[in-house]
Scaffold this motif. Structure first.
Motif, PDB file in Angstrom:
ATOM      1  N   CYS A 193       1.075  -1.397   0.137  1.00 15.11           N
ATOM      2  CA  CYS A 193      -0.066   0.295  -0.051  1.00 15.11           C
ATOM      3  C   CYS A 193       0.686   1.028   0.265  1.00 15.11           C
ATOM      4  O   CYS A 193       0.348   2.155  -0.680  1.00 15.11           O
ATOM      5  N   HIS A 194       2.153   0.912   0.791  1.00 13.72           N
ATOM      6  CA  HIS A 194       2.559   2.365   0.739  1.00 13.72           C
ATOM      7  C   HIS A 194       3.349   3.091  -0.372  1.00 13.72           C
ATOM      8  O   HIS A 194       3.420   4.248  -0.883  1.00 13.72           O
ATOM      9  N   LEU A 195       4.069   1.598  -0.882  1.00 10.52           N
ATOM     10  CA  LEU A 195       4.303   2.088  -2.365  1.00 10.52           C
ATOM     11  C   LEU A 195       4.048   2.559  -3.724  1.00 10.52           C
ATOM     12  O   LEU A 195       3.846   3.305  -4.218  1.00 10.52           O
ATOM     13  N   GLY A 196       2.374   1.500  -3.362  1.00  8.06           N
ATOM     14  CA  GLY A 196       1.844   1.478  -4.242  1.00  8.06           C
ATOM     15  C   GLY A 196       1.262   3.715  -4.559  1.00  8.06           C
ATOM     16  O   GLY A 196       0.680   4.059  -5.251  1.00  8.06           O
ATOM     17  N   PHE A 197       1.156   3.985  -3.048  1.00  9.84           N
ATOM     18  CA  PHE A 197       0.610   5.582  -3.168  1.00  9.84           C
ATOM     19  C   PHE A 197       1.387   5.834  -3.265  1.00  9.84           C
ATOM     20  O   PHE A 197       1.325   7.042  -3.872  1.00  9.84           O
ATOM     21  N   HIS A 198       2.728   6.186  -2.988  1.00 12.72           N
ATOM     22  CA  HIS A 198       4.082   6.725  -3.406  1.00 12.72           C
ATOM     23  C   HIS A 198       4.899   6.685  -4.716  1.00 12.72           C
ATOM     24  O   HIS A 198       4.600   7.910  -5.608  1.00 12.72           O
ATOM     25  N   ARG A 199       3.855   5.622  -5.193  1.00 13.28           N
ATOM     26  CA  ARG A 199       4.412   5.337  -6.875  1.00 13.28           C
ATOM     27  C   ARG A 199       3.553   5.803  -7.797  1.00 13.28           C
ATOM     28  O   ARG A 199       3.730   6.453  -8.680  1.00 13.28           O
ATOM     29  N   TYR A 200       2.192   5.077  -7.339  1.00 14.20           N
ATOM     30  CA  TYR A 200       0.951   5.575  -7.945  1.00 14.20           C
ATOM     31  C   TYR A 200       0.192   6.750  -7.697  1.00 14.20           C
ATOM     32  O   TYR A 200      -0.271   7.971  -8.801  1.00 14.20           O
ATOM     33  N   VAL A 201      -0.456   7.224  -6.847  1.00 14.76           N
ATOM     34  CA  VAL A 201      -1.364   7.713  -6.308  1.00 14.76           C
ATOM     35  C   VAL A 201      -0.762   8.810  -6.005  1.00 14.76           C
ATOM     36  O   VAL A 201      -1.309  10.304  -7.100  1.00 14.76           O
ATOM     37  N   SER A 202       0.583   9.212  -5.706  1.00 16.56           N
ATOM     38  CA  SER A 202       0.936  10.652  -6.144  1.00 16.56           C
ATOM     39  C   SER A 202       1.645  10.847  -7.238  1.00 16.56           C
ATOM     40  O   SER A 202       1.588  12.476  -7.505  1.00 16.56           O
ATOM     41  N   ALA A 203       1.932   9.635  -7.705  1.00 17.01           N
ATOM     42  CA  ALA A 203       2.039  10.658  -9.689  1.00 17.01           C
ATOM     43  C   ALA A 203       0.644  10.762 -10.341  1.00 17.01           C
ATOM     44  O   ALA A 203       0.735  12.088 -11.020  1.00 17.01           O
ATOM     45  N   ALA A 204      -0.589  10.307  -9.900  1.00 16.57           N
ATOM     46  CA  ALA A 204      -1.985  11.017 -10.330  1.00 16.57           C
ATOM     47  C   ALA A 204      -1.943  12.736  -9.997  1.00 16.57           C
ATOM     48  O   ALA A 204      -2.517  13.286 -10.604  1.00 16.57           O
ATOM     49  N   ILE A 205      -1.898  12.141  -8.268  1.00 16.03           N
ATOM     50  CA  ILE A 205      -1.742  13.875  -7.725  1.00 16.03           C
ATOM     51  C   ILE A 205      -0.771  15.448  -8.446  1.00 16.03           C
ATOM     52  O   ILE A 205      -1.502  15.898  -8.762  1.00 16.03           O
ATOM     53  N   ARG A 206       0.412  14.337  -8.698  1.00 16.30           N
ATOM     54  CA  ARG A 206       1.541  15.255  -9.162  1.00 16.30           C
ATOM     55  C   ARG A 206       0.937  15.786 -10.689  1.00 16.30           C
ATOM     56  O   ARG A 206       0.921  17.161 -10.857  1.00 16.30           O
ATOM     57  N   LYS A 207       0.623  15.209 -11.177  1.00 19.12           N
ATOM     58  CA  LYS A 207       0.193  15.181 -12.684  1.00 19.12           C
ATOM     59  C   LYS A 207      -1.449  16.191 -12.378  1.00 19.12           C
ATOM     60  O   LYS A 207      -1.169  16.860 -13.282  1.00 19.12           O
ATOM     61  N   ARG A 208      -2.376  15.948 -11.961  1.00 24.39           N
ATOM     62  CA  ARG A 208      -3.385  16.463 -11.180  1.00 24.39           C
ATOM     63  C   ARG A 208      -3.105  18.479 -11.741  1.00 24.39           C
ATOM     64  O   ARG A 208      -3.997  19.272 -11.475  1.00 24.39           O
ATOM     65  N   ILE A 209      -2.234  18.120 -10.597  1.00 25.18           N
ATOM     66  CA  ILE A 209      -1.413  19.544  -9.675  1.00 25.18           C
ATOM     67  C   ILE A 209      -0.469  20.331 -10.916  1.00 25.18           C
ATOM     68  O   ILE A 209      -0.490  21.510  -9.651  1.00 25.18           O
TER      69      ILE A 209
END
Length: 155
Positions: free
Chosen positions: A49-65
């Motif tokens: 979960c930790h890696l999934g958040f930092h690798r994928y969710v965070s990337a999606a958030i970064r792209k969105r902003i």
């Protein structure tokens, strides 16, 4: 069969983009979209979960902003030798410290995908391609700081 997220999201009208990633830890990652809405089904283990958040969710958030999707890679020197092996891309947590001579990388021991202590201590991760690899102390490797770690390390 025990992963209920894909079925629930499908019933809610989400379209699957991918399910399962050839990586360790965190292989059962699920990603779906519904219009502009993104949905992530993160693995059930703490480290996955930790890696999934930092690798994928965070990337999606970064792209969105409007930030770059990928976080910058850094180079440092291993504090100890390291051997990796596996049939999938392997991510290993590490503790990096900025010293006068540059970054020092200390890989954290692998105690399985439910290792909360290693996850709590890490401020970066290392990525290795499938196969067997051997590294010696002092060897240069690339690493990626976890979200928020750069601000903490640089003040």
């Amino acid at each position: 069969r025990r992963d209920l997220v894909p079925g629930v999201l499908s019933a809610l009208g989400y379209d699957k983009v991918f399910h399962k990633v050839s990586q360790q830890p965190g292989m059962p990652l699920f990603f779906a979209v519904k219009g502009e809405q993104l949905a992530f089904g993160l693995p059930g283990t703490p480290l996955g979960c930790h890696l999934g958040f930092h690798r994928y969710v965070s990337a999606a958030i970064r792209k969105r902003i409007g930030l770059p999707r990928e976080r910058p890679m850094h180079k440092g020197r291993l504090s100890t030798g390291l051997v990796t092996r596996g049939s999938r891309t392997l991510f290993r947590l590490a503790l990096v410290e900025l010293e006068p001579g540059g970054w020092t990388i200390t890989p954290l021991g692998w105690r399985g995908s439910s290792d909360l202590m290693g996850t709590a201590r890490a401020n970066s991760y290392l990525r290795f391609p499938p196969g067997e690899h051997s590294f010696t102390a002092g060897q240069a490797l690339e690493f990626e700081l976890l979200s928020g770690a750069g601000e903490a390390l640089h003040g």
